[in-house]
Design a protein around this motif. Structure first.
Motif, PDB file in Angstrom:
ATOM      1  N   ALA A  24       0.754  -2.548  -4.199  1.00 42.74           N
ATOM      2  CA  ALA A  24      -0.458  -3.287  -4.024  1.00 42.74           C
ATOM      3  C   ALA A  24      -1.577  -2.299  -3.762  1.00 42.74           C
ATOM      4  O   ALA A  24      -2.750  -2.400  -4.404  1.00 42.74           O
ATOM      5  CB  ALA A  24      -0.435  -4.091  -2.811  1.00 42.74           C
ATOM      6  N   GLN A  25      -1.381  -1.240  -2.849  1.00 42.63           N
ATOM      7  CA  GLN A  25      -2.343  -0.226  -2.558  1.00 42.63           C
ATOM      8  C   GLN A  25      -2.739   0.275  -3.838  1.00 42.63           C
ATOM      9  O   GLN A  25      -4.092   0.769  -3.926  1.00 42.63           O
ATOM     10  CB  GLN A  25      -1.952   0.702  -1.526  1.00 42.63           C
ATOM     11  CG  GLN A  25      -3.012   1.484  -1.032  1.00 42.63           C
ATOM     12  CD  GLN A  25      -2.537   2.726   0.155  1.00 42.63           C
ATOM     13  OE1 GLN A  25      -1.364   2.428   0.170  1.00 42.63           O
ATOM     14  NE2 GLN A  25      -3.272   3.149   0.472  1.00 42.63           N
ATOM     15  N   ASP A  28      -4.872  -1.566  -5.985  1.00 38.94           N
ATOM     16  CA  ASP A  28      -6.315  -1.676  -5.628  1.00 38.94           C
ATOM     17  C   ASP A  28      -7.103  -0.734  -5.583  1.00 38.94           C
ATOM     18  O   ASP A  28      -8.183  -0.438  -4.876  1.00 38.94           O
ATOM     19  CB  ASP A  28      -6.213  -2.325  -4.049  1.00 38.94           C
ATOM     20  CG  ASP A  28      -5.816  -3.765  -4.182  1.00 38.94           C
ATOM     21  OD1 ASP A  28      -5.932  -4.392  -5.257  1.00 38.94           O
ATOM     22  OD2 ASP A  28      -5.264  -4.128  -3.023  1.00 38.94           O
ATOM     23  N   THR A  29      -6.897   0.354  -6.485  1.00 41.77           N
ATOM     24  CA  THR A  29      -7.549   1.632  -6.401  1.00 41.77           C
ATOM     25  C   THR A  29      -8.124   1.774  -7.797  1.00 41.77           C
ATOM     26  O   THR A  29      -7.546   1.377  -8.795  1.00 41.77           O
ATOM     27  CB  THR A  29      -6.568   2.847  -6.465  1.00 41.77           C
ATOM     28  OG1 THR A  29      -6.145   2.783  -4.963  1.00 41.77           O
ATOM     29  CG2 THR A  29      -7.400   4.405  -6.719  1.00 41.77           C
ATOM     30  N   ILE A  59     -10.866  -2.259  -1.560  1.00 41.18           N
ATOM     31  CA  ILE A  59     -10.367  -1.579  -2.589  1.00 41.18           C
ATOM     32  C   ILE A  59     -10.704  -0.067  -2.298  1.00 41.18           C
ATOM     33  O   ILE A  59     -11.478   0.272  -1.219  1.00 41.18           O
ATOM     34  CB  ILE A  59     -10.929  -1.803  -3.850  1.00 41.18           C
ATOM     35  CG1 ILE A  59     -12.389  -1.415  -3.910  1.00 41.18           C
ATOM     36  CG2 ILE A  59     -10.470  -3.170  -4.412  1.00 41.18           C
ATOM     37  CD1 ILE A  59     -13.382  -1.850  -5.343  1.00 41.18           C
ATOM     38  N   LYS A 224      -7.241  -6.463 -14.755  1.00 39.15           N
ATOM     39  CA  LYS A 224      -7.664  -6.530 -13.256  1.00 39.15           C
ATOM     40  C   LYS A 224      -9.162  -6.774 -13.099  1.00 39.15           C
ATOM     41  O   LYS A 224      -9.885  -6.320 -12.901  1.00 39.15           O
ATOM     42  CB  LYS A 224      -7.667  -5.018 -12.822  1.00 39.15           C
ATOM     43  CG  LYS A 224      -6.098  -4.532 -13.119  1.00 39.15           C
ATOM     44  CD  LYS A 224      -5.948  -3.070 -12.475  1.00 39.15           C
ATOM     45  CE  LYS A 224      -4.333  -2.580 -12.567  1.00 39.15           C
ATOM     46  NZ  LYS A 224      -4.531  -1.144 -12.144  1.00 39.15           N
ATOM     47  N   GLN A 226     -10.483  -8.884 -10.995  1.00 39.27           N
ATOM     48  CA  GLN A 226     -10.927  -8.937  -9.502  1.00 39.27           C
ATOM     49  C   GLN A 226     -11.372  -7.512  -9.154  1.00 39.27           C
ATOM     50  O   GLN A 226     -12.219  -7.589  -8.469  1.00 39.27           O
ATOM     51  CB  GLN A 226      -9.903  -9.600  -8.768  1.00 39.27           C
ATOM     52  CG  GLN A 226      -9.737 -11.187  -8.845  1.00 39.27           C
ATOM     53  CD  GLN A 226      -8.676 -11.831  -8.135  1.00 39.27           C
ATOM     54  OE1 GLN A 226      -7.885 -11.087  -7.455  1.00 39.27           O
ATOM     55  NE2 GLN A 226      -8.648 -12.837  -7.812  1.00 39.27           N
ATOM     56  N   LEU A 227     -10.670  -6.547  -9.612  1.00 34.77           N
ATOM     57  CA  LEU A 227     -10.926  -5.228  -9.167  1.00 34.77           C
ATOM     58  C   LEU A 227     -12.096  -4.776  -9.952  1.00 34.77           C
ATOM     59  O   LEU A 227     -12.785  -4.119  -9.218  1.00 34.77           O
ATOM     60  CB  LEU A 227      -9.606  -4.201  -9.555  1.00 34.77           C
ATOM     61  CG  LEU A 227      -9.940  -2.780  -9.219  1.00 34.77           C
ATOM     62  CD1 LEU A 227      -9.989  -2.496  -7.544  1.00 34.77           C
ATOM     63  CD2 LEU A 227      -8.562  -2.082  -9.604  1.00 34.77           C
ATOM     64  N   LYS A 230     -15.071  -6.388  -7.847  1.00 35.99           N
ATOM     65  CA  LYS A 230     -15.191  -5.857  -6.528  1.00 35.99           C
ATOM     66  C   LYS A 230     -15.892  -4.295  -6.706  1.00 35.99           C
ATOM     67  O   LYS A 230     -16.615  -3.849  -6.040  1.00 35.99           O
ATOM     68  CB  LYS A 230     -13.838  -5.550  -5.803  1.00 35.99           C
ATOM     69  CG  LYS A 230     -13.173  -6.799  -5.662  1.00 35.99           C
ATOM     70  CD  LYS A 230     -11.855  -6.848  -4.743  1.00 35.99           C
ATOM     71  CE  LYS A 230     -11.198  -8.063  -4.062  1.00 35.99           C
ATOM     72  NZ  LYS A 230      -9.997  -8.169  -3.690  1.00 35.99           N
TER      73      LYS A 230
END
Length: 323
Positions: A24-25, A28-29, A59, A224, A226-227, A230
């Motif tokens: 997950a981490q 989110d990069t 993020i 992605k 949503q990423l 953000k």
């Protein structure tokens, strides 16, 4: 000590949770590609990092600085960068070569701070560059586009010499080239120092157009969204922070690029304060403004450019992260 079955299961469960957390981490990069160091996109991205705006969006951002716009676009095409700041014309040219990306957010409606410069002791004017050597960052970059536009607009021919973003000023001052297409704040710095002079101010000469935007591959956006949202939120939040905090922003520019505060202040007033704060690509004039950028690129010699409608994404509207 005897290890029970329950303890073994607990250990396996914990390892599984950690593994999922790690995945997950990584997901989110976002890897942000920037066309050169001493340039406003880098300032904005650095501000977002230092003000922890990416963190507030949940993020992590990894910033990579390249030698020019073309190299930055190539990095995205190769999968080495996720979201980049670049010339919008490269998106159109890329689609014709199978690199499917779109402009996600409007960043700049002009070439603020960009100047065609010669040494102060030089007597050359724009017309005198016919047959001379002019430094650019790289082929296909924004500086190359401006050099091509100059040749077409002024009806002259010169050799474009790619030297990378960090090589523009050194090569000009060393006399290795006769002129250079220089971006701010470097253009302000060598003008203020008396080392070079401006023979053409692109911010005044080039008609307003959607010159630069935040860009990503279609595939990345689909996977992605949503990423991406953000990321744009944090970047535009950084711009709003800079606009609301002049002293802190001037100090950051001074420290980042090791330039005098008075030059950083010029960059703030003449570049940062002129950037697009909305970013939305669904405005009624966006297609026209983007088409002007493509027409300018065509006039300068870029070929196989599709219509603006092909490279516009209206999927995102930056919601600036609160600072």
């Amino acid at each position: 000590m005897k290890i029970t079955r329950r303890q073994i299961l607990a250990t396996i469960t914990a390892a599984s949770v950690l593994g999922v957390s790690g995945i997950a981490q990584a997901a989110d990069t976002v890897r942000i590609g920037l066309p050169t160091k001493t340039y406003w996109p880098t300032t904005i991205a650095e501000t977002a990092v230092r003000q922890k705006l990416f963190e507030k969006e949940g993020i992590t951002a990894e910033l990579t600085i390249y030698r020019g716009g073309a190299e930055t676009f190539e990095a995205m095409a190769a999968g080495a960068a996720d979201v980049i700041l670049d010339a919008t014309s490269l998106v159109s040219a890329g689609r014709k070569k199978g690199v499917n990306s779109k402009v996600l957010a409007n960043a700049a409606m002009g070439y603020y701070g960009w100047q065609l410069m010669t040494l102060s002791k030089s007597t050359l004017g724009v017309k005198d560059l016919n047959g001379k050597k002019v430094a650019i960052t790289s082929a296909g970059s924004g500086s190359d586009l401006l050099a091509l536009w100059t040749q077409q607009d002024k009806k002259i021919e010169f050799t474009r010499v790619p030297v990378g973003g960090g090589g523009l000023v050194p090569n000009l001052l060393a006399g290795n080239v006769d002129a250079a297409v220089v971006y701010s704040p470097l253009s302000f710095q060598i003008s203020k120092s008396g080392e070079a002079r401006t023979i053409l101010d692109f911010s005044k000469e080039v008609p307003p157009n959607l010159a630069a935007g935040w860009i990503a591959l279609d595939k990345y956006v689909q996977e992605k969204p949503q990423l991406v949202q953000k990321t744009l939120n944090a970047l535009y939040g950084a711009l709003m922070y800079m606009r609301a905090n002049k002293d802190a922003s001037v100090k950051l520019v001074t420290e980042l690029y090791e330039i005098p505060a008075e030059i950083a202040a010029l960059e703030y007033e003449n570049t940062i304060m002129k950037l697009e704060t909305d970013g939305s690509m669904d405005g009624p004039k966006i297609p026209e403004q983007l088409q002007l950028a493509l027409d300018m690129a065509k006039a300068g010699g870029m070929k196989d450019l599709g219509p603006a409608a092909e490279i516009i994404s209206t999927q995102f509207k930056p919601i600036p992260t609160k600072f």
